[in-house]
Design a protein around this motif. Structure first.
Motif, PDB file in Angstrom:
ATOM      1  N   ALA A 309     -67.163 -26.674  27.055  1.00 50.91           N
ATOM      2  CA  ALA A 309     -65.947 -27.484  26.958  1.00 50.91           C
ATOM      3  C   ALA A 309     -66.084 -28.775  27.760  1.00 50.91           C
ATOM      4  O   ALA A 309     -65.680 -29.859  27.304  1.00 50.91           O
ATOM      5  CB  ALA A 309     -64.749 -26.677  27.458  1.00 50.91           C
ATOM      6  N   LEU A 310     -66.662 -28.671  28.962  1.00 54.26           N
ATOM      7  CA  LEU A 310     -66.866 -29.872  29.780  1.00 54.26           C
ATOM      8  C   LEU A 310     -67.868 -30.810  29.125  1.00 54.26           C
ATOM      9  O   LEU A 310     -67.616 -32.020  29.000  1.00 54.26           O
ATOM     10  CB  LEU A 310     -67.355 -29.474  31.176  1.00 54.26           C
ATOM     11  N   LEU A 311     -69.002 -30.271  28.691  1.00 58.27           N
ATOM     12  CA  LEU A 311     -70.031 -31.118  28.095  1.00 58.27           C
ATOM     13  C   LEU A 311     -69.532 -31.780  26.814  1.00 58.27           C
ATOM     14  O   LEU A 311     -69.820 -32.956  26.554  1.00 58.27           O
ATOM     15  CB  LEU A 311     -71.290 -30.291  27.816  1.00 58.27           C
ATOM     16  N   SER A 312     -68.771 -31.057  26.022  1.00 52.08           N
ATOM     17  CA  SER A 312     -68.238 -31.623  24.792  1.00 52.08           C
ATOM     18  C   SER A 312     -67.284 -32.778  25.080  1.00 52.08           C
ATOM     19  O   SER A 312     -67.277 -33.792  24.383  1.00 52.08           O
ATOM     20  CB  SER A 312     -67.518 -30.532  23.992  1.00 52.08           C
ATOM     21  N   ALA A 313     -66.488 -32.646  26.144  1.00 47.41           N
ATOM     22  CA  ALA A 313     -65.599 -33.747  26.526  1.00 47.41           C
ATOM     23  C   ALA A 313     -66.393 -34.970  26.970  1.00 47.41           C
ATOM     24  O   ALA A 313     -65.992 -36.116  26.721  1.00 47.41           O
ATOM     25  CB  ALA A 313     -64.666 -33.291  27.639  1.00 47.41           C
ATOM     26  N   LEU A 314     -67.547 -34.736  27.598  1.00 47.48           N
ATOM     27  CA  LEU A 314     -68.352 -35.840  28.115  1.00 47.48           C
ATOM     28  C   LEU A 314     -69.141 -36.563  27.023  1.00 47.48           C
ATOM     29  O   LEU A 314     -69.311 -37.779  27.078  1.00 47.48           O
ATOM     30  CB  LEU A 314     -69.329 -35.326  29.179  1.00 47.48           C
ATOM     31  N   VAL A 315     -69.649 -35.817  26.035  1.00 49.58           N
ATOM     32  CA  VAL A 315     -70.565 -36.447  25.070  1.00 49.58           C
ATOM     33  C   VAL A 315     -70.045 -36.465  23.640  1.00 49.58           C
ATOM     34  O   VAL A 315     -70.617 -37.144  22.791  1.00 49.58           O
ATOM     35  CB  VAL A 315     -71.954 -35.758  25.089  1.00 49.58           C
ATOM     36  N   ALA A 316     -68.963 -35.738  23.361  1.00 51.45           N
ATOM     37  CA  ALA A 316     -68.461 -35.687  21.983  1.00 51.45           C
ATOM     38  C   ALA A 316     -67.009 -36.118  21.861  1.00 51.45           C
ATOM     39  O   ALA A 316     -66.440 -36.064  20.769  1.00 51.45           O
ATOM     40  CB  ALA A 316     -68.637 -34.273  21.413  1.00 51.45           C
ATOM     41  N   GLY A 317     -66.401 -36.508  22.966  1.00 44.49           N
ATOM     42  CA  GLY A 317     -65.047 -37.039  22.912  1.00 44.49           C
ATOM     43  C   GLY A 317     -63.954 -36.024  22.675  1.00 44.49           C
ATOM     44  O   GLY A 317     -62.837 -36.396  22.289  1.00 44.49           O
ATOM     45  N   THR A 318     -64.220 -34.745  22.900  1.00 47.31           N
ATOM     46  CA  THR A 318     -63.186 -33.730  22.751  1.00 47.31           C
ATOM     47  C   THR A 318     -62.234 -33.779  23.960  1.00 47.31           C
ATOM     48  O   THR A 318     -62.541 -34.431  24.963  1.00 47.31           O
ATOM     49  CB  THR A 318     -63.807 -32.330  22.623  1.00 47.31           C
ATOM     50  N   PRO A 319     -61.081 -33.111  23.879  1.00 45.69           N
ATOM     51  CA  PRO A 319     -60.113 -33.193  24.993  1.00 45.69           C
ATOM     52  C   PRO A 319     -60.701 -32.751  26.331  1.00 45.69           C
ATOM     53  O   PRO A 319     -61.540 -31.852  26.401  1.00 45.69           O
ATOM     54  CB  PRO A 319     -58.991 -32.249  24.540  1.00 45.69           C
ATOM     55  N   VAL A 320     -60.230 -33.377  27.394  1.00 45.46           N
ATOM     56  CA  VAL A 320     -60.668 -33.048  28.749  1.00 45.46           C
ATOM     57  C   VAL A 320     -60.136 -31.665  29.124  1.00 45.46           C
ATOM     58  O   VAL A 320     -58.931 -31.406  28.996  1.00 45.46           O
ATOM     59  CB  VAL A 320     -60.157 -34.094  29.756  1.00 45.46           C
ATOM     60  N   PRO A 321     -60.989 -30.749  29.578  1.00 44.65           N
ATOM     61  CA  PRO A 321     -60.506 -29.423  29.976  1.00 44.65           C
ATOM     62  C   PRO A 321     -59.492 -29.524  31.113  1.00 44.65           C
ATOM     63  O   PRO A 321     -59.553 -30.426  31.951  1.00 44.65           O
ATOM     64  CB  PRO A 321     -61.779 -28.698  30.432  1.00 44.65           C
ATOM     65  N   GLU A 322     -58.591 -28.582  31.147  1.00 46.29           N
ATOM     66  CA  GLU A 322     -57.531 -28.582  32.147  1.00 46.29           C
ATOM     67  C   GLU A 322     -58.110 -28.521  33.561  1.00 46.29           C
ATOM     68  O   GLU A 322     -59.047 -27.786  33.838  1.00 46.29           O
ATOM     69  CB  GLU A 322     -56.615 -27.371  31.924  1.00 46.29           C
ATOM     70  N   GLY A 323     -57.520 -29.333  34.428  1.00 47.26           N
ATOM     71  CA  GLY A 323     -57.893 -29.307  35.836  1.00 47.26           C
ATOM     72  C   GLY A 323     -58.905 -30.366  36.241  1.00 47.26           C
ATOM     73  O   GLY A 323     -59.104 -30.608  37.435  1.00 47.26           O
ATOM     74  N   PHE A 324     -59.564 -31.020  35.282  1.00 47.51           N
ATOM     75  CA  PHE A 324     -60.543 -32.048  35.609  1.00 47.51           C
ATOM     76  C   PHE A 324     -59.865 -33.408  35.760  1.00 47.51           C
ATOM     77  O   PHE A 324     -58.838 -33.682  35.127  1.00 47.51           O
ATOM     78  CB  PHE A 324     -61.626 -32.142  34.526  1.00 47.51           C
TER      79      PHE A 324
END
Length: 434
Positions: A309-324
Motif C-alpha cells: 500500500a505504501l509503495l503503490s502510493a509512492l510510485v503508482a499514485g494510489t491513495p496515501v495509507p492512513e497515518g502517513f
C-alpha cells in the motif's frame, strides 16, 4: 571481528584515484555492479596489494515480506568468493512489493525504503536474515537506512529494533552515521539516543557520507561533502566503541582526489577524538537465539499488505495509507521519480542524447502512470515504447533514432550491425511500405 581500518567506496569513476590514495586499508563495492568472472583490473590490483574488498548489496530487500530470492543470494555469494571478502553487507529495507502475498502486480521501488519497527516486521526480518546467513559463505552485516518518512504505529525505537535483531540472529551491524543524522532531521530521532540503544559489540563497520538539506528535509545524496554533524555522531560512536572499520561513501558528483583525501583525514580525526574519551570494554560476539517454531506466514501477509500500500502510493499514485504524512510522501514520491530518471539515463545513456532536453520531463510524465515492475533496463525500454506508441514525437529524426534504439535492444538478442544485414533490414522496410 576483523579490523578493517579506513576505507572508501570503490566506484569506476574514481578507481585510479583510489589506487593512488595513501592510507586506504579497504574498499567497498556495489555487489550488483560486478561480474565475478570479469572483475575490474583496478580491483584486482588492489586485492594483490592486500587491500580488502567488501561487496555491498542493494537489491535483496531483506526487510520485505517475501523470503530472500535464491538467485540474488547466490549472486551475492559468488561475488564474496570472487573477491575473497571477509563478509558481505546489505540493508534493513524493502525494495519491492505486490506479488502472490497480496494478489497484486509486482512493484519495484528502485530505492531502499524503511521497514516499520513492529514485531511483525522484526519476525519477518529475522527469518529472512537467517535464510541469507545460511546461503552465504561469509558473515552478513546489515545497514540501518536513511528515511524521509515514518511509519505510523511503530512499536520500537531504532536502537531497540536493531538490538533485538542482532540478539535473535547474531547478525553484524553496519552503522551508517549519516543515516542517523538524516533520521534526526527528517524524523526527529536523537542520534545519541539511537547509539545508546545499539548493540555496539555487533558493529562490523561504519559508513560516513554527505547530503544536503532542502525545505527542512535532509537528502542522503552521497554526492556532497560530509557535514560536521555527521562527523560529530561518528565521534560519539567512537567514544562508545572502537569501530572495526570506517568507510567514506561517495556515489556521484566526485570531487578532486585531494578533497576526498581531506574528507578521509577528517573521518580519522573524528574517530581519534572519540577514542580519546573511550575506555574499551571486552569485545564479545553476539550469540543468536534459537529460531522460533511459530510460522511467520501471517506476519508476512500483514507486512506485505502494508508495504505494498505504501509503495503503490509512492510510485503508482494510489491513495496515501492512513497515518502517513501526505507532504512527506509527496517529497519521497518525487525523489523516487527523479532517481528513476537519473538511473535510466545511466543504464541507457543514448536516451538523453536522442531526446535532448526533452528527456527528463518526458520520463517524469511517463513515471507518473507507469510504476517500475522489472528493473531499470526494462524500464528504459518501456519508456521508449510508450513514447513511440503515444505519437507525441513531432521530430521525425528523434522518432526514427528512438525507434532504431528500441529495435536494437528489445529483442532476445542484439540486432546484427553487419552492413549486409543492415541493408537487408532497410530493404525489407522499404518493401513493406509499398
Amino acid at each position: 571481528m576483523e579490523r578493517l581500518g579506513t576505507g572508501i567506496g570503490w566506484r569506476p569513476e574514481i578507481a585510479d584515484a583510489v589506487e593512488r590514495m595513501p592510507g586506504i586499508d579497504w574498499v567497498e563495492v556495489v555487489a550488483e555492479n560486478l561480474c565475478p568472472g570479469h572483475l575490474p583490473e583496478s580491483l584486482r590490483r588492489l586485492r594483490e596489494r592486500g587491500v580488502t574488498v567488501v561487496p555491498h548489496g542493494v537489491s535483496l530487500g531483506l526487510g520485505g515480506a517475501d523470503r530472500p530470492d535464491a538467485a540474488r543470494l547466490l549472486a551475492l555469494a559468488e561475488r564474496a568468493e570472487a573477491l575473497g571478502s571477509p563478509l558481505v553487507t546489505e540493508h534493513i529495507a524493502f525494495v519491492r512489493g505486490g506479488g502472490p502475498l497480496t494478489a497484486s502486480p509486482r512493484l519495484e521501488a528502485g530505492h531502499l525504503l524503511p521497514v516499520p519497527r513492529t514485531r511483525d516486521a522484526l519476525d519477518v526480518l529475522c527469518e529472512n536474515i537467517r535464510i541469507a546467513q545460511d546461503a552465504l559463505p561469509v558473515p552478513l552485516a546489515v545497514e540501518n537506512i536513511a528515511a524521509l518518512i515514518s511509519w505510523p504505529g511503530e512499536e520500537m525505537t531504532e536502537g531497540q529494533f536493531l538490538y533485538d535483531l542482532a540478539d535473535r540472529t547474531g547478525v553484524r551491524l553496519l552503522i551508517d552515521v549519516a543515516n542517523l543524522h538524516t533520521n534526526h532531521v527528517n524524523r526527529g530521532e536523537d542520534p545519541a539516543e539511537a547509539l545508546a540503544g545499539l548493540p555496539l559489540e555487533a558493529i562490523a563497520y561504519v559508513h560516513v557520507a554527505g547530503g544536503f538539506e532542502r525545505d527542512g528535509v535532509w537528502h542522503d545524496s552521497h554526492a556532497h561533502p560530509v557535514p560536521r554533524p555527521v562527523l560529530d555522531i561518528l565521534t560519539d560512536l567512537a567514544s562508545r566503541v572502537s569501530p572495526p572499520g570506517v568507510l567514506l561513501e561517495r556515489d556521484e558528483n566526485f570531487p578532486e582526489p585531494g578533497e576526498l583525501e581531506r574528507e578521509l583525514g577528517a573521518i580519522r580525526e573524528a574517530v581519534e577524538k572519540g577514542g580519546g574519551a573511550r575506555a574499551d570494554g571486552a569485545w564479545r560476539t553476539a550469540a543468536p537465539v534459537e529460531p522460533s517454531s511459530v510460522s511467520t506466514d501471517p506476519a508476512r501477509q500483514r507486512l506485505a499488505l502494508a508495504q505494498t500500500a505504501l509503495l503503490s502510493a509512492l510510485v503508482a499514485g494510489t491513495p496515501v495509507p492512513e497515518g502517513f504524512d501526505r507532504v512527506r510522501l509527496g517529497v519521497q514520491a518525487r525523489a523516487l521519480a527523479a532517481k528513476r530518471a537519473d538511473v535510466v539515463a545511466k543504464v541507457a545513456p543514448e536516451l538523453p542524447v536522442i531526446l535532448g532536453a526533452g528527456y527528463r520531463p518526458a520520463f517524469l510524465a511517463y513515471a507518473q502512470g507507469a510504476p517500475m515492475t522489472d528493473g531499470y533496463r526494462r524500464d528504459a525500454l518501456s519508456f521508449a515504447e510508450q513514447l513511440l506508441l503515444g505519437g507525441k514525437l513531432a521530430d521525425a529524426r528523434v522518432r526514427r533514432e528512438l525507434r532504431e534504439w528500441w529495435l536494437e535492444r528489445s529483442g532476445p538478442a542484439p540486432r546484427s550491425r553487419r552492413p549486409a544485414v543492415r541493408l537487408a533490414r532497410a530493404t525489407r522496410r522499404v518493401l513493406l511500405r509499398h
